[in-house]
Motif scaffolding. Structure first.
Motif, mmCIF file in Angstrom:
data_model
loop_
_atom_site.group_PDB
_atom_site.id
_atom_site.type_symbol
_atom_site.label_atom_id
_atom_site.label_comp_id
_atom_site.label_asym_id
_atom_site.label_seq_id
_atom_site.Cartn_x
_atom_site.Cartn_y
_atom_site.Cartn_z
ATOM 1 N N ASN A 173 14.239 7.480 -11.551
ATOM 2 C CA ASN A 173 13.949 7.744 -10.147
ATOM 3 C C ASN A 173 12.452 7.543 -9.945
ATOM 4 N N MET A 174 12.102 6.577 -9.105
ATOM 5 C CA MET A 174 10.683 6.267 -8.956
ATOM 6 C C MET A 174 10.424 5.631 -7.597
ATOM 7 N N SER A 175 9.165 5.722 -7.188
ATOM 8 C CA SER A 175 8.724 5.038 -5.984
ATOM 9 C C SER A 175 8.094 3.715 -6.392
ATOM 10 N N LEU A 176 8.438 2.674 -5.668
ATOM 11 C CA LEU A 176 7.899 1.349 -5.968
ATOM 12 C C LEU A 176 6.606 1.059 -5.228
ATOM 13 N N VAL A 177 6.272 1.865 -4.232
ATOM 14 C CA VAL A 177 5.112 1.596 -3.397
ATOM 15 C C VAL A 177 3.807 1.457 -4.185
ATOM 16 N N PRO A 178 3.515 2.302 -5.177
ATOM 17 C CA PRO A 178 2.220 2.195 -5.855
ATOM 18 C C PRO A 178 1.988 0.879 -6.587
ATOM 19 N N TYR A 179 3.037 0.123 -6.862
ATOM 20 C CA TYR A 179 2.874 -1.082 -7.672
ATOM 21 C C TYR A 179 2.601 -2.335 -6.852
ATOM 22 N N PHE A 180 2.731 -2.237 -5.532
ATOM 23 C CA PHE A 180 2.522 -3.402 -4.679
ATOM 24 C C PHE A 180 1.659 -3.023 -3.486
ATOM 25 N N GLY A 216 0.711 -1.259 0.000
ATOM 26 C CA GLY A 216 0.000 0.000 0.000
ATOM 27 C C GLY A 216 0.739 1.308 0.000
ATOM 28 N N GLU A 217 0.100 2.336 -0.550
ATOM 29 C CA GLU A 217 0.608 3.691 -0.508
ATOM 30 C C GLU A 217 0.289 4.301 0.846
ATOM 31 N N PRO A 218 1.076 5.292 1.264
ATOM 32 C CA PRO A 218 0.746 5.962 2.517
ATOM 33 C C PRO A 218 -0.632 6.575 2.441
ATOM 34 N N ASP A 219 -1.350 6.519 3.540
ATOM 35 C CA ASP A 219 -2.703 7.042 3.574
ATOM 36 C C ASP A 219 -2.646 8.547 3.704
ATOM 37 N N ALA A 220 -2.991 9.255 2.615
ATOM 38 C CA ALA A 220 -2.908 10.713 2.614
ATOM 39 C C ALA A 220 -3.859 11.318 3.632
ATOM 40 N N ALA A 221 -4.937 10.596 3.922
ATOM 41 C CA ALA A 221 -5.924 11.152 4.837
ATOM 42 C C ALA A 221 -5.382 11.287 6.249
ATOM 43 N N THR A 222 -4.397 10.536 6.581
ATOM 44 C CA THR A 222 -3.855 10.605 7.937
ATOM 45 C C THR A 222 -2.819 11.695 8.093
ATOM 46 N N SER A 223 -2.492 12.384 7.031
ATOM 47 C CA SER A 223 -1.467 13.420 7.131
ATOM 48 C C SER A 223 -2.016 14.749 7.601
ATOM 49 N N SER A 224 -3.326 14.868 7.716
ATOM 50 C CA SER A 224 -3.913 16.114 8.201
ATOM 51 C C SER A 224 -4.985 15.786 9.238
ATOM 52 N N THR A 225 -5.282 16.720 10.129
ATOM 53 C CA THR A 225 -6.296 16.536 11.159
ATOM 54 C C THR A 225 -7.357 17.602 11.017
ATOM 55 N N SER A 226 -8.503 17.338 11.622
ATOM 56 C CA SER A 226 -9.617 18.276 11.536
ATOM 57 C C SER A 226 -9.242 19.586 12.212
ATOM 58 N N SER A 227 -9.741 20.688 11.636
ATOM 59 C CA SER A 227 -9.426 22.001 12.194
ATOM 60 C C SER A 227 -10.305 22.342 13.375
ATOM 61 N N SER A 228 -11.418 21.572 13.601
ATOM 62 C CA SER A 228 -12.314 21.871 14.719
ATOM 63 C C SER A 228 -11.931 21.050 15.935
ATOM 64 N N LEU A 229 -12.034 21.654 17.112
ATOM 65 C CA LEU A 229 -11.721 20.966 18.345
ATOM 66 C C LEU A 229 -12.922 20.168 18.801
ATOM 67 N N PRO A 230 -12.731 19.139 19.612
ATOM 68 C CA PRO A 230 -13.857 18.387 20.143
ATOM 69 C C PRO A 230 -14.800 19.307 20.918
ATOM 70 N N ASP A 258 12.260 3.962 -2.419
ATOM 71 C CA ASP A 258 12.532 4.777 -3.601
ATOM 72 C C ASP A 258 13.678 4.152 -4.364
ATOM 73 N N LEU A 259 13.546 4.118 -5.669
ATOM 74 C CA LEU A 259 14.549 3.500 -6.536
ATOM 75 C C LEU A 259 15.240 4.569 -7.364
ATOM 76 N N SER A 260 16.550 4.480 -7.485
ATOM 77 C CA SER A 260 17.309 5.444 -8.276
ATOM 78 C C SER A 260 18.425 4.714 -9.009
ATOM 79 N N ILE A 261 18.243 4.557 -10.321
ATOM 80 C CA ILE A 261 19.259 3.939 -11.168
ATOM 81 C C ILE A 261 19.487 4.858 -12.361
ATOM 82 N N GLY A 262 20.597 5.577 -12.355
ATOM 83 C CA GLY A 262 20.858 6.513 -13.442
ATOM 84 C C GLY A 262 19.749 7.538 -13.541
#
Length: 521
Positions: free
Chosen positions: A476-483, A14-28, A469-473
Motif C-alpha cells: 500500500n503506497m502513494s505514487l505521488v512522491p515519485y513523479f 508533485g506532492e500536495p503543498d502542505a503549506a496550503t493546508s493551513s492559514t495564518s492565525s492573524s487577521l488582516p 494510491d496503490l494497493s496490491i496485496g
C-alpha cells in the motif's frame, strides 16, 4: 492486471503543498489613514486578500496523440471522446469509481455509481475503433498494435517494487514487456493490444454489412424459444439486472466471424453454411430476425469482474504468481512458449464393435451429439435490424457512418468478450485468447481489418486514480512522491515509426492521461 504494473510506474506531478493546508492565525490589519484635527471622516480600511487555498484534483484527458487532447467526460456514457485522424477513428470512454475530478463543462463530477455497483474494479477504459486503410500501407497485424503506458523520461522508482509488479503483470499477460531506454527516449511498458485487454470483440463497419458473416450466439443449441424481433445486434453487451445489481444479463446477439472473402472463413462456409456463398439480395427494410431467446443471466462469482468462462469472458484477478527473481534488465520481451505436446489417443481394441464409450453414449452419459448449424443460424449483417441512433441527449452521431451507432449510452450496458472473429464460430475465455496471442506467429498471422470495428475494455482493482494510491496485496503506497512532471498515460499505438515533435516515435492512435492538478478553492 496489466494496469497493476502501469500503476507502479506511472503517476502524477508533485506532492500536495502542505503549506496550503493551513492559514495564518492573524487577521488582516486595517490600514488607518493619517488624521488631523480638521478631518471629520475616516478612510475605509483596504482588506488584505486571504491566501488562496489549493487542492489536487484529477484531470483526465483523451486525444489522438499526447498533445492534441481534450478533457474527458468521465462516467458519462452518453458522451465518449471521439477521435478521427488519418490513422484511426474511434470512441473512448473512461470510468472512475467515486470520481471527484475536473469536468469538461464545470458541472459536478459523475461518480459512476450505477456502473461500479457490485464490482471491485476501480477504473475502466473502453475503446472502440477502426485502424484506417492508407495508400501504400499494409494492414496492421496483432504484433504491431500495442497498448500500455509510456512516459516522458525514466523515473527513479524503487526497483524491488518494479520487479514485483512486472512479475505479476507477466504472470497474467505473458506478452507484457518494457523498454527503459528506447531510441525515442520515452520509456514504456507495453503488450500486444489483442492480448492485454480484459475484453475483446468486433463487428463490421456499416458499409460492409452486406458481406459480413454473422452466426447466432445460440447456434448448435437446443430448446430455445422464439423471442420478439428487433433486439438482434452484432455487438456483444451485458446489462445490469437483478436486485442490488447482483447479476448481469448477457443480451442475445449475433457473433461476427469475418467477411465472405476472408480465406480463413472459406472452409467453414463451404462445409457449414454454403448458402452464404450464394449471392442473395438483402432486404431493403432490414427486418429483425425472430430467433432464439436471451442467453440468460450470468451470476456473479467470487470475482465480480469475471464472467462465466463458458461465455469466453473470464479474467483472473488473483495477484499471486511465481516467485520473484532479483534483478531487472533495461528491457524485457517474452519468449514464445514451446507448443504443448498432445497426447496420442489410445487405439481401440481390435474386434470391439461396442466399446465403453459407445455404451455411455447409448445410456445418455457420453459426449453430446454435434448439433448441425441450421441455415437460419448464419446470415449476413445486413439482414439484422440496424441499431437506431441514440436519442439520449448529448449523444453524438458524427462517427455513426464509420463505426455504427454508439451502443453504450445507457450506463447499465457494458461490452463483453466475443473473439469468434479470431477463432471462427467459437469464442474462447480471455485467458485462452491471451495465451493464443503470446505466440508471435499467431500475432503476425492476425490482421486488423480496416473495415472492422474493434472494441475493447481495460480495467483494474489496484489503483485509486482520485488520489493515486496503490494497493496490491500487502503493498500500500502513494505514487505521488515519485513523479513530479508527468501523468499516468495509456497509449494505443503501433510499432511503426513517424515523426512527431521533431523526432521519430511510434505511431499513436489514442492516448488517455490521468493527472493531479492544482485547483484553487
Amino acid at each position: 492486471m496489466f494496469s497493476a504494473i502501469s500503476s507502479y510506474i506511472f503517476a502524477v506531478e508533485g506532492e500536495p503543498d502542505a503549506a496550503t493546508s493551513s492559514t495564518s492565525s492573524s487577521l488582516p490589519t486595517p490600514l488607518n489613514s493619517s488624521s488631523s484635527p480638521s478631518t471629520t471622516t475616516e478612510q475605509e480600511p483596504t482588506p488584505t486578500p486571504a491566501p488562496m487555498v489549493k487542492s489536487k484534483r484529477l484531470r483526465v484527458t483523451i486525444g489522438g496523440n499526447r498533445v492534441d487532447v481534450e478533457i474527458a467526460n468521465v462516467n458519462d456514457p452518453a458522451r465518449p471522446t471521439e477521435i478521427d485522424t488519418d490513422k484511426f477513428v474511434g470512441r473512448v470512454l473512461v470510468r472512475i469509481r467515486d470520481f471527484d475530478g475536473i469536468t469538461s463543462d464545470g458541472a459536478p463530477p459523475n461518480q459512476g455509481t450505477e456502473y461500479f455497483a457490485g464490482r471491485s474494479r476501480r477504473f475502466a477504459i473502453q475503446i472502440e475503433g477502426r485502424f484506417k486503410e492508407r495508400e501504400g500501407a499494409a494492414p496492421y497485424d496483432a504484433d504491431e498494435i500495442q497498448f500500455g503506458s509510456d512516459f516522458d523520461h525514466l523515473v527513479d522508482f524503487p526497483r524491488t517494487a518494479f520487479n514485483a509488479g512486472m512479475k505479476v503483470a507477466t504472470w497474467v499477460d505473458p506478452a507484457t514487456f518494457y523498454e527503459e531506454t528506447p531510441p525515442s527516449g520515452r520509456p514504456y511498458i507495453m503488450s500486444p493490444y489483442a492480448a492485454c485487454m480484459n475484453t475483446l470483440a468486433a463487428w463490421p463497419a456499416p458499409s460492409r454489412a452486406k458481406d459480413a458473416v454473422v452466426i447466432h450466439a445460440g447456434a448448435r443449441k437446443q430448446k430455445e424459444p422464439e423471442v420478439e424481433a428487433g433486439s438482434e445486434d452484432v455487438v456483444p453487451v451485458e446489462k445490469l439486472g437483478g436486485k442490488h445489481h447482483s447479476s448481469r444479463h448477457l443480451i442475445r446477439y449475433w457473433r461476427f466471424l469475418g467477411f465472405k472473402t476472408d480465406p480463413q472463413l472459406q472452409s467453414f462456409l463451404t462445409n457449414e453454411a454454403p448458402h452464404i456463398l450464394v449471392e442473395a439480395p438483402s432486404s431493403p427494410t432490414r427486418p429483425g430476425l425472430v430467433h432464439s431467446a436471451s442467453l440468460g443471466v450470468i451470476p456473479r462469482t467470487n470475482s465480480p469482474d469475471s464472467l462465466s468462462q463458458s461465455l469466453g469472458t473470464s479474467t483472473p484477478t488473483s495477484s499471486t504468481g511465481p516467485s520473484f527473481a532479483s534483478g531487472s534488465p533495461a528491457s524485457s520481451r517474452p519468449s514464445t512458449p514451446k507448443p504443448e505436446k498432445r497426447a496420442t489417443p489410445e487405439k481401440k481394441a481390435s474386434g470391439s464393435s461396442f466399446g465403453f464409450g459407445s455404451m455411455l453414449n447409448a445410456l445418455g452419459g457420453g459426449p453430446a451429439p454435434v448439433i448441425p448449424i441450421r441455415p437460419e443460424d448464419v446470415t449476413t449483417a445486413d439482414h439484422l435490424r440496424a441499431p437506431e441512433p441514440s436519442t439520449k441527449v448529448g449523444v453524438s452521431t458524427k462517427l455513426d457512418e464509420q463505426l455504427g451507432a454508439w451502443r453504450f449510452a445507457d450506463p447499465g450496458l457494458d461490452p463483453v468478450e466475443d473473439n469468434s472473429f479470431v477463432f471462427i464460430e467459437k469464442s474462447v475465455p480471455t485467458p485462452q485468447r491471451r495465451k493464443h496471442f503470446v505466440n508471435v506467429k499467431n500475432r503476425k498471422d492476425f490482421k486488423f481489418h480496416p473495415d472492422v470495428v474493434y472494441a475493447t475494455s481495460f480495467f483494474t482493482t489496484f489503483a485509486n486514480l482520485n488520489t493515486f494510491d496503490l494497493s496490491i496485496g500487502p503493498v500500500n503506497m502513494s505514487l505521488v512522491p515519485y513523479f513530479h512532471d508527468m501523468p499516468i498515460r495509456y497509449s494505443l499505438r503501433s510499432t511503426r515509426l513517424e515523426e512527431f515533435e521533431g523526432k521519430m516515435e511510434e505511431e499513436v492512435f489514442a492516448t488517455i492521461a490521468f493527472q493531479l492538478v492544482d485547483v484553487a478553492q
